[in-house]
Design a protein around this motif. Sequence first.
Motif, short mmCIF file in Angstrom:
data_model
loop_
_atom_site.label_atom_id
_atom_site.label_comp_id
_atom_site.label_asym_id
_atom_site.label_seq_id
_atom_site.Cartn_x
_atom_site.Cartn_y
_atom_site.Cartn_z
N ARG A 133 0.86 -1.18 0.00
CA ARG A 133 0.00 0.00 0.00
C ARG A 133 0.89 1.22 0.00
O ARG A 133 1.49 1.56 1.02
CB ARG A 133 -0.85 0.03 1.27
CG ARG A 133 -2.10 -0.78 1.22
CD ARG A 133 -2.57 -1.02 2.63
NE ARG A 133 -3.41 0.05 3.12
CZ ARG A 133 -4.73 0.08 2.97
NH1 ARG A 133 -5.33 -0.89 2.33
NH2 ARG A 133 -5.45 1.04 3.47
N TYR A 236 -10.76 9.44 0.92
CA TYR A 236 -10.73 8.31 1.84
C TYR A 236 -10.98 8.79 3.27
O TYR A 236 -11.71 8.15 4.03
CB TYR A 236 -9.37 7.60 1.76
CG TYR A 236 -9.26 6.38 2.65
CD1 TYR A 236 -9.95 5.22 2.34
CD2 TYR A 236 -8.49 6.41 3.80
CE1 TYR A 236 -9.86 4.11 3.14
CE2 TYR A 236 -8.38 5.29 4.62
CZ TYR A 236 -9.07 4.15 4.28
OH TYR A 236 -8.98 3.05 5.08
N GLU A 244 -16.59 5.01 9.60
CA GLU A 244 -15.82 4.18 10.52
C GLU A 244 -15.43 4.85 11.83
O GLU A 244 -15.18 4.17 12.81
CB GLU A 244 -14.53 3.68 9.83
CG GLU A 244 -14.78 2.56 8.84
CD GLU A 244 -13.53 2.12 8.11
OE1 GLU A 244 -12.43 2.55 8.50
OE2 GLU A 244 -13.65 1.36 7.16
N GLY B 258 -11.29 -5.55 2.30
CA GLY B 258 -10.41 -5.21 3.40
C GLY B 258 -10.32 -6.29 4.46
O GLY B 258 -9.37 -6.32 5.24
N GLU B 259 -11.29 -7.18 4.50
CA GLU B 259 -11.34 -8.15 5.59
C GLU B 259 -10.88 -9.54 5.16
O GLU B 259 -10.79 -10.45 5.97
CB GLU B 259 -12.76 -8.25 6.15
CG GLU B 259 -13.33 -6.94 6.67
CD GLU B 259 -12.72 -6.54 8.00
OE1 GLU B 259 -11.96 -7.33 8.58
OE2 GLU B 259 -13.00 -5.42 8.47
N THR B 260 -10.62 -9.71 3.88
CA THR B 260 -10.31 -11.07 3.44
C THR B 260 -8.81 -11.35 3.47
O THR B 260 -8.00 -10.44 3.39
CB THR B 260 -10.78 -11.30 1.99
OG1 THR B 260 -10.08 -10.36 1.18
CG2 THR B 260 -12.24 -11.10 1.85
N ALA B 261 -8.48 -12.61 3.57
CA ALA B 261 -7.08 -13.01 3.49
C ALA B 261 -6.73 -13.21 2.02
O ALA B 261 -7.50 -13.79 1.27
CB ALA B 261 -6.87 -14.30 4.26
N VAL B 262 -5.54 -12.72 1.61
CA VAL B 262 -5.10 -12.91 0.23
C VAL B 262 -5.04 -14.40 -0.09
O VAL B 262 -4.51 -15.19 0.70
CB VAL B 262 -3.71 -12.30 0.00
CG1 VAL B 262 -3.20 -12.64 -1.40
CG2 VAL B 262 -3.76 -10.80 0.17
N GLY C 86 -9.11 -0.24 7.66
CA GLY C 86 -9.09 -1.06 6.46
C GLY C 86 -9.56 -2.47 6.73
O GLY C 86 -9.96 -3.18 5.81
N GLY C 87 -9.54 -2.89 7.99
CA GLY C 87 -10.03 -4.22 8.31
C GLY C 87 -8.93 -5.16 8.75
O GLY C 87 -7.77 -4.99 8.37
N SER C 88 -9.32 -6.18 9.55
CA SER C 88 -8.35 -7.14 10.05
C SER C 88 -7.59 -7.82 8.92
O SER C 88 -6.37 -8.00 8.98
CB SER C 88 -9.05 -8.21 10.89
OG SER C 88 -9.80 -7.62 11.92
N GLY C 89 -8.31 -8.18 7.87
CA GLY C 89 -7.69 -8.88 6.75
C GLY C 89 -6.63 -8.02 6.07
O GLY C 89 -5.52 -8.48 5.77
N THR C 90 -6.97 -6.77 5.82
CA THR C 90 -6.02 -5.84 5.21
C THR C 90 -4.76 -5.74 6.05
O THR C 90 -3.64 -5.74 5.54
CB THR C 90 -6.65 -4.45 5.06
OG1 THR C 90 -7.76 -4.56 4.18
CG2 THR C 90 -5.66 -3.45 4.50
N GLY C 91 -4.94 -5.66 7.38
CA GLY C 91 -3.80 -5.54 8.28
C GLY C 91 -2.86 -6.72 8.16
O GLY C 91 -1.65 -6.55 7.96
N LYS C 93 -2.72 -8.96 5.77
CA LYS C 93 -2.20 -8.95 4.41
C LYS C 93 -0.96 -8.04 4.34
O LYS C 93 0.08 -8.40 3.79
CB LYS C 93 -3.30 -8.38 3.50
CG LYS C 93 -3.31 -8.86 2.09
CD LYS C 93 -4.45 -8.19 1.31
CE LYS C 93 -5.85 -8.39 1.88
NZ LYS C 93 -6.94 -7.81 1.11
#
Lengths: 283, 300, 309
Positions: A133, A236, A244, B258-262, C86-91, C93
């Motif tokens: 990012r 954003y 949020e 944003g919440e998903t695992a790659v 951004g979310g737990s997953g983004t973190g 990742k």
Amino acid sequence: MSSERGYLVDPRVTEKVAFALLWVAMVVVMLPMAGIIGYMLYRGASSLNWELISAADGGLYPAIIGTTFLVLLTALVAAPIGVGAAIYLSEYARPGPLVRLVRLAIINLAGVPSVVYGLFGLAAFVILVGWGRSLLAGACTLALLVLPLVISTAEEALRQIPKGLREGSLALGASKWQTIRRVVLPNALPGIITGLILSIARAAGETAPILFTVAYFRLSDPIPNSIFDPIVAMPYQLFVMATEMPEIPDETKWATAFVLVALVLGLNIVATIVRTTLRRRRW
Amino acid sequence: MMKRRAKRISEWIIERLIQVSGVLGIILVLLIFFFLLRNSLPMFQERSLSDLLLGEKWSPTHGDGHFGMLPLLLGSLYVTVGALIIAIPLALAVAIFVAEIAPRWMREFLKPAIELIAAIPSVVFGFLGLLVIGPWIAEHVEAIRVGQFAALGSVMLAFMALPTIVSICEDALHNVPRDIFNSSLALGATRWQTITRALLPAARSGIIAGCLLGLGRAIGETMTVLMVTGNAQVMPQGLEGFLKPIRTMTATIAAEMGETAVGSTHFHALFTIGLFLFIITFAVNTIADVIVRRSEKDIA
Amino acid sequence: MTYTKLGLTVMLISLLAVATALTGCPPQQSADGVIVEPPIDDAAQGAGASGAINQIGSTTVLPIAEAWQRAFTSAHPEIKINVSGGGSGTGIKSLADGTAHIANASRGIKDQEIQDAQARGVEPVEHVVAYDGIAAVVHPSVGVDTLSIEQLSDIYSGEVTNWSQIGGADSEIIVVSRDSASGTYESWKEMVIQQGGEAEDRDYTPAALKQQSNEGIRSTVAGTPGAIGYIGLGYINDSVKVLSVSPLGGGDAVVPSVESVQSGDYPVARELYMYTNGEPTGAIATYFEWGLSEEGQKIVQEAGFVPVN
């Protein structure tokens, strides 16, 4: 008399009614728009103060800095490619299936949903190339998004240059590229700049493409040290604050919305003025 | 001599670079398609296409994951169709108004004003819908309990798609040869009769193309629908569905990525939605383009 | 050709700006003329190019991370911390691809995510930074004060759709939830929805309204008569009514509070995490030491969460 012609109602009456309805439609469109924008400007302007703008912590300053860097880098990536493509289309390409295909591709690029650009940026720049990012990943994603706009405005600007100018230069012995660089491009530059301003305005307001590619919310140091640093972007920030973040005062939200809209509309107005001034110029 | 040769080489390089950037558009479209496809292929290995498209349950983190995209497809369809029902008549009216009726000074003012509407970022529309308009409606309209519902998304999208439709329709009307207009008037028709009987039919394909591009714009819009439609992945039921929360394809990607695992199935599922979106908009834009070309040929 | 000049100026300025960005900010000259290097010391090893610690992830953990950043960087101005949601997953990742040094999560890391990280040479280490009680809240006009886990499960799975079915007035229940796949969404599903009913794999009713955040849920519930939602302890305020929850299989209803979460009496509570690549060292270790100290944990409580000690 009207019934003799087979009309139930006098056509002139129908016309009056129809035109009145068109006026109504006009009002239905413009009034709510004006009302909403007016309300937002009112709320935003009354919330806006210098402290809110300049505060590095919880203010607009990081977002303004971040968006500035983001859009400039976007323009820098998009400009050479876009102008190059426009030069190809207007100066080099001969009509045929290839050009037809290029145009179709550009039209489709313009129509790809912005969130799909976000997915592409995530898969290509963030994950595959490994930029993470970062400012660079976000700018490249946005550059793809604005590319069709850059190309079409630049091409229009190039096509407005009269043929005689090119022929004159060629007749004096200049090569094709020399003609383009010395004669065509300088004359088309204002039009190209107009397109770039419009692209910057577009890039400044987009949220979906930067969701997964660049945006941060709170930074210790909002000025990026390199193109691999994260930044805060204005749209954003507005999205996060609206959905949020708790306890952020409404004033900050309205002020952010106001500055964002002012920036985007301001850039558009500048572009429009430049363009209309240009149209008046005669060859 | 050397200098001239170096110049010739650099010129050759520049001209090749220009050619490359010229065809880059094609390469980019292919690249986007390739990346979407590559990241959604694992999904097709796990579920069949019909399971994905016709499945009625979207609950990606539940058990093995339910990836039925029908509620999302219908959600997008509802919001988009609603938006077009509002936008097309208004846009046509505005286009006719601007092209044929408005006095010159007004036309000079209206065209850029409408373009400015298109420039307002979608997150701002979402912000206004979420903070101001939605709650106001929920408070004042009996039938609506929650200020986040499909029709609100439709209304906002209608205003966002309007400028696209207006400007293309207006161009189409403008491009109709003036002879048609003048000869109709000379035959004694009123201006309104001329507009409806001569001008609109002649500009037909341009108008259809404008509506298609508006459709493409509306179906791909993300931030506004994400913020104002409530995002409940229900199967919308009848007309009442417009007054209920709904979830679109675009909002699903934006909200869940944003919440998903790659590399997880869920990750691939979101790319699959992206692939479908890409295919839909590609088809819509290509058809619109073909129609525009044909109409240009007709006039010429 | 004034246009050309104007255009060239614009181009030049943007070029300069980006060139600065590319080459990095020049070392800053301090007041006495000594050139001060950007604050990259051994302590900040593992931090980003700018020497900052990047922290990304769960929006639930965001308020803690944000409050910590403010307090910690004012005590340690030499350490820079960037915080994003951004979310737990983004973190997670971002931790795996090296763009984040700390991943905030409101759920435990998944096996798939551990494998991904390890494949890239990143070894996620878990730190529990706070506890969070999830409170069930309703619109103030709802006449119900107490619900059991079973009743909440029935509501959220769509079995019960009217307040009159569970002792309230005749009014449709508007179910509000976090967006699918957020950590809080999963926690609520595991701790509440799947505890009730016969079926093991009970799931959310699809009709549930989705919100991106605790605040979104709270403001929607506060503005919608008949609505029910769930929010972290830290987000409770007067605009909504907090329900007491009685545990599975009967027992006294418990009001969610710092005390009842810490004592384990309140049934819907969980841990909040931050993940690092390996055991933290340098600046990141200092940060965690401070965060888990009394001072850091006091900030956790001020942000409305429950301290771990």
